[in-house]
Motif scaffolding. Structure first.
Motif, PDB file in Angstrom:
ATOM      1  N   SER A   1       0.898  -1.231   0.060  1.00 10.60           N
ATOM      2  CA  SER A   1      -0.060   0.133  -0.167  1.00 10.60           C
ATOM      3  C   SER A   1       1.070   1.164   0.154  1.00 10.60           C
ATOM      4  N   LEU A   2       2.235   1.026   0.321  1.00 13.86           N
ATOM      5  CA  LEU A   2       3.004   2.214   0.076  1.00 13.86           C
ATOM      6  C   LEU A   2       3.202   3.070  -1.272  1.00 13.86           C
ATOM      7  N   HIS A   3       3.393   4.145  -1.367  1.00 13.49           N
ATOM      8  CA  HIS A   3       3.536   4.823  -2.630  1.00 13.49           C
ATOM      9  C   HIS A   3       4.716   5.739  -2.688  1.00 13.49           C
ATOM     10  N   GLY A   4       4.836   6.145  -3.961  1.00 11.30           N
ATOM     11  CA  GLY A   4       6.050   7.368  -3.995  1.00 11.30           C
ATOM     12  C   GLY A   4       7.234   6.979  -3.493  1.00 11.30           C
ATOM     13  N   ASP A   5       7.835   7.807  -2.767  1.00 16.36           N
ATOM     14  CA  ASP A   5       9.271   7.613  -1.955  1.00 16.36           C
ATOM     15  C   ASP A   5       9.247   6.940  -0.534  1.00 16.36           C
ATOM     16  N   MET A   6       7.794   6.526  -0.363  1.00 16.73           N
ATOM     17  CA  MET A   6       7.859   5.912   0.945  1.00 16.73           C
ATOM     18  C   MET A   6       8.511   4.436   0.909  1.00 16.73           C
ATOM     19  N   GLY A   7       9.329   4.340   2.035  1.00 13.36           N
ATOM     20  CA  GLY A   7      10.083   2.915   2.088  1.00 13.36           C
ATOM     21  C   GLY A   7       9.196   2.158   3.234  1.00 13.36           C
ATOM     22  N   ALA A   8       9.933   1.186   3.707  1.00 16.63           N
ATOM     23  CA  ALA A   8       9.563   0.232   4.526  1.00 16.63           C
ATOM     24  C   ALA A   8       9.842   0.936   5.965  1.00 16.63           C
ATOM     25  N   ARG A   9      10.386   2.113   6.128  1.00 14.91           N
ATOM     26  CA  ARG A   9      10.630   2.683   7.391  1.00 14.91           C
ATOM     27  C   ARG A   9       9.290   3.202   7.868  1.00 14.91           C
ATOM     28  N   LYS A  10       8.401   3.408   6.980  1.00 14.41           N
ATOM     29  CA  LYS A  10       6.790   3.810   7.465  1.00 14.41           C
ATOM     30  C   LYS A  10       6.406   3.074   8.345  1.00 14.41           C
ATOM     31  N   MET A  11       6.375   1.879   7.748  1.00 11.19           N
ATOM     32  CA  MET A  11       5.798   0.673   8.674  1.00 11.19           C
ATOM     33  C   MET A  11       6.459   0.736  10.152  1.00 11.19           C
ATOM     34  N   LEU A  12       7.923   1.024  10.166  1.00 13.52           N
ATOM     35  CA  LEU A  12       8.444   0.958  11.469  1.00 13.52           C
ATOM     36  C   LEU A  12       8.004   2.006  12.497  1.00 13.52           C
ATOM     37  N   ARG A  13       7.469   2.910  11.892  1.00 15.52           N
ATOM     38  CA  ARG A  13       7.097   4.249  12.651  1.00 15.52           C
ATOM     39  C   ARG A  13       5.595   4.296  13.024  1.00 15.52           C
ATOM     40  N   ASN A  14       4.967   3.523  12.344  1.00 14.31           N
ATOM     41  CA  ASN A  14       3.379   3.130  12.994  1.00 14.31           C
ATOM     42  C   ASN A  14       3.139   2.280  13.891  1.00 14.31           C
ATOM     43  N   PRO A  15       2.619   2.855  14.940  1.00 19.60           N
ATOM     44  CA  PRO A  15       2.330   2.197  16.210  1.00 19.60           C
ATOM     45  C   PRO A  15       1.460   1.186  16.221  1.00 19.60           C
ATOM     46  N   LYS A  16       0.703   0.895  14.726  1.00 17.88           N
ATOM     47  CA  LYS A  16      -0.146  -0.103  14.949  1.00 17.88           C
ATOM     48  C   LYS A  16       0.454  -1.464  14.528  1.00 17.88           C
TER      49      LYS A  16
END
Length: 216
Positions: free
Chosen positions: A164-179
């Motif tokens: 579901s990530l898009h653009g320049d979003m990398g896997a780090r976005k998942m690491l910062r998600n408290p979910k």
């Protein structure tokens, strides 16, 4: 636990201004070959290397190229995946790697950045082992004490969120998600060094040369 490695090597090297993958390291191999071969020498079940369609692959050792496949082949552990829309951002390269890895039906994937050549086979194995030993976590990431960073391993139920990530979003976005719940593994600081700029590249080259002397 069956784990497929994904080496992201389809970047544009915009900040460096030249092809970082092919930079020659002190032992004569290319920079990205250090990362790729660390993965191929690890206990990962398969290794998917995501590259640009126009990549000549001259930076990959001929020995490894002979064992590679561009299509699904259960007999080949090394898979090359062409990311045709890599210019749209890192997420596209990640999607290409995830979709390719899913053909092998792994229980998890371990994501590596091709421009972090000082990461070792032992460290890759360690991150994968921690994922296998913690069945309740969503991911396991490396850390130098400043938050989670690649290398990062995700369980298969995380493939959807990653896609579901898009653009320049990398896997780090998942690491910062408290979910999502993860485990951090402390690795040496140099394991996270990348080659985005000339000073960063020179730091890597200097360290690699010193490490080679120590291991000689």
């Amino acid at each position: 636990m069956q784990t497929t490695g994904i080496v992201l090597a389809a970047g544009k090297s915009t900040r460096l201004g030249r092809d970082k993958l092919s930079v020659t390291m002190p032992d004569g191999r290319s920079l990205a070959a250090w990362t790729l071969e660390a993965a191929l020498n690890s206990g990962l079940d398969q290794v998917v290397c995501v590259v640009k369609p126009e990549d000549s692959l001259e930076w990959v050792s001929e020995v490894w190229l002979r064992t590679s496949s561009y299509t699904y082949n259960p007999e080949s552990r090394f898979r090359i995946a062409l990311c045709r829309d890599y210019s749209g951002g890192m997420a596209n390269s990640l999607h290409c790697g995830i979709w390719t890895a899913m053909e092998y039906r792994p229980k998890g994937v371990l994501i590596l950045m091709a421009d972090q050549p000082l990461l070792t086979t032992e460290e890759i194995n360690h991150v994968a082992a921690v994922l296998g030993a913690n069945p309740m976590c969503d991911y396991v990431s490396g850390t130098d004490g400043e938050g989670g960073k690649p290398p990062v391993a995700f369980r298969s139920h995380m493939f959807g969120p990653l896609l579901s990530l898009h653009g320049d979003m990398g896997a780090r976005k998942m690491l910062r998600n408290p979910k999502y719940q993860g485990v951090q593994v402390t690795l040496p600081q140099e394991s996270f060094w990348d080659a985005d700029t000339e000073p960063q590249l020179q730091r890597i080259l200097n360290y690699a040369e010193k490490r080679m002397w120590r291991e000689a």
